[in-house]
Design an enzyme around this catalytic site. Structure first.
Site, PDB file in Angstrom:
ATOM      1  N   LYS A 251      -3.303   4.526  10.015  1.00 31.06           N
ATOM      2  CA  LYS A 251      -4.496   4.544   9.154  1.00 31.06           C
ATOM      3  C   LYS A 251      -4.138   5.332   7.907  1.00 31.06           C
ATOM      4  CE  LYS A 251      -8.837   3.210   9.137  1.00 31.06           C
ATOM      5  NZ  LYS A 251      -9.500   2.039   9.754  1.00 31.06           N
TER       6      LYS A 251
ATOM      7  N   ASP B 233     -10.701  -0.978   4.702  1.00 26.53           N
ATOM      8  CA  ASP B 233     -11.669  -0.211   5.499  1.00 26.53           C
ATOM      9  C   ASP B 233     -12.762   0.176   4.507  1.00 26.53           C
ATOM     10  OD1 ASP B 233     -12.052   1.200   8.266  1.00 26.53           O
ATOM     11  OD2 ASP B 233     -12.458   2.793   6.864  1.00 26.53           O
TER      12      ASP B 233
END
Ligand code: NDP
Length: 453
Positions: free
Chosen positions: A126, A166
């Protein structure tokens, strides 16, 4: 809480202070794993958990860029390469002022389990930045994305680490970052997913997380012989995940009644129809406006601004059959969870990552709510990212129907893994244990096979 979990958490907090979201994510997983660790001492002696909470690599960098006034701005960029036991690191990039190491580590940790559940060969990662795209011009966003990629490009690649979108990172941002990667590397490869359709993107990728979360909820309802026909649904957020959650709910005959952004929420008692959803998509994806405008456009809706004095979110306090938190972490606390239970909600499917606090989760489980945790319920997004990688490798795009069918099958398979695993480990109906243990076993076994690395 077992002694092992207690001691492990104390060490984790001492070693990683000021990262409450990361602590929360690890604690939830550890609670589920106690029984696995008892049955399989080999995971303990190989220190699998100790290794899983330590990122394989953590990259932090300066992102300088010049705004439209000619001023130099400096943001911080991150990429957390958490675990590559079952495939290249894979996970989104988040651009939001709240981004910090603890939030990205929780997201990267969750991603490892989620990616494992999809059945596709993807490790977990991430990244992102504390950059806020809100209120910035397209040119400012482009200059930021180019500067971000100028550093990130040396750490990623189609066989190493494949970022995606995201919060705050949609098609526009992926485009600017892909353009810069291609320019720097002189390579056209599938290094990012969520790409535009005419340059390597997959059909259904924008829809995948929202659609997947509804497919998962439909599977949960089916275990009690129910469908979405006529069901009233609460949805939070109004970004990518929320929009396609509403779209799929409408296709299945449900009646979504809420949407929100960080300023407030709308409640439309007549239901959000396809036409109203079209308005939201134009508002959010093109005009980049606020959800308040929905209530100005449609008189059946009431807008309620965020009240920072409240210790609960009134969005979750309406009568409904199902709830789809699709905005951000910890948006449902214990009080909200109790409101949902009291208002007759039967199913909760998490489109957002870790939207429910640990106390809230306990209330859902104690009340036998069909509770689909994020790792399982929102895995559709990364699953279709995995399919985008396959199409890029083959250099062959698949049809909309083909991708949607594969997504649907993957969500069914994740649901089955959760149900079967929860049962096998003595907690039938507990999707939290099912997802955590199901995701863990595959990664842990791969780590055992690959030795101490
Ligand atoms: P978007 O940026 O498209 O939308 C985010 C939405 O959530 C916006 O409406 C935003 O409002 C709201 N929001 C964000 N932060 C907050 C906050 N602190 N408080 C209240 N509202 C907030 O992001 P996505 O739809 O892509 O992501 C939503 C969630 O889904 C995130 O948790 C993400 O990690 C998760 N997710 C996304 C996937 C994807 O494929 N995109 C895959 C799996 C999970 P505002 O505009 O006011 O900020």
């Amino acid at each position: 809480m077992s002694d092992f979990v207690k001691n492990f958490m104390a060490d984790l907090k001492a070693k990683n202070p000021d990262q409450p979201e990361f602590h929360q994510a690890v604690e939830e997983v550890l609670e589920s794993l106690s029984i696995v660790l008892e049955r399989h001492p080999e995971y303990r002696s190989a220190k699998i958990i100790e290794r899983m909470v330590e990122p394989e690599r953590l990259i932090m960098f300066r992102v300088p860029w010049i705004d439209d006034q000619g001023e130099i701005q400096v943001n911080r960029g991150y990429r957390i390469e958490m675990n590559s036991a079952i495939g290249p690191y894979k996970g989104g990039l988040r651009f939001h002022p709240s981004v910090n190491l603890g939030i990205l580590k929780f997201l990267a940790f969750e991603q490892v389990f989620k990616n494992s559940l999809t059945t596709l060969p993807m490790g977990g990662g991430k990244g992102g930045s504390d950059f806020d795209p809100k209120g910035k011009s397209d040119n400012e966003v482009m200059r930021f994305c180019q500067s971000f990629m100028t550093e990130l490009h040396r750490h990623i690649g189609p066989d190493t680490d494949v970022p995606a979108g995201d919060i705050g990172v949609g098609g526009r941002e992926i485009g600017y970052m892909f353009g810069q990667y291609k320019r720097l590397r002189n390579e056209f490869t599938g290094v990012l997913t969520g790409k535009g359709l005419n340059w390597g993107g997959s059909l259904i990728r924008p829809e995948a997380t929202g659609y997947g979360s509804v497919y998962f909820a439909a599977e949960m309802l089916a275990t009690r012989g129910e469908t979405f026909e006529g069901k009233t649904c609460l949805v939070s957020g109004s970004g990518n995940v929320a929009q396609y959650t509403v779209e799929k709910l409408l296709q299945l005959g449900a009646k979504p009644v809420t949407l929100s952004d960080s300023s407030g929420y709308i409640y439309d008692e007549e239901g959000i129809t396809s036409e109203k959803l079209e308005f939201v998509m134009e508002l959010k994806n093109i005009r980049r406006g606020r959800i308040k405008e929905y209530a100005e456009e449609f008189k059946s809706a009431v807008y309620t601004p965020v009240d920072p004095k409240l210790d609960y979110n009134p969005l979750w306090n309406h009568k409904a059959d199902a709830a789809f938190p699709s905005a951000t972490q910890n948006e449902i606390n214990a009080k909200d969870a109790q409101h949902l239970v009291d208002n007759g909600v039967k199913a909760v499917s998490e489109g957002a990552n870790m939207p429910t606090t640990l106390d809230g989760v306990k209330i859902f489980l104690d009340n036998k709510i069909l509770y689909g945790p994020a790792k399982a319920a929102n895995a559709g997004g990364v699953a279709v990212s995995g399919l985008e990688m396959s199409q890029n490798s083959q250099r062959l795009p698949w049809t909309r129907e083909e991708v949607d069918q594969k997504l649907h099958n993957i969500m069914k398979s994740i649901h089955k893994t959760c149900v079967d695993t929860a049962e096998r480990f003595g907690t039938p109906g507990n999707y939290v244990n099912g997802a955590n243990i199901g995701g863990f076993l595959k990664v842990a076994d791969a780590m055992l096979d690959q030795g101490v690395v």
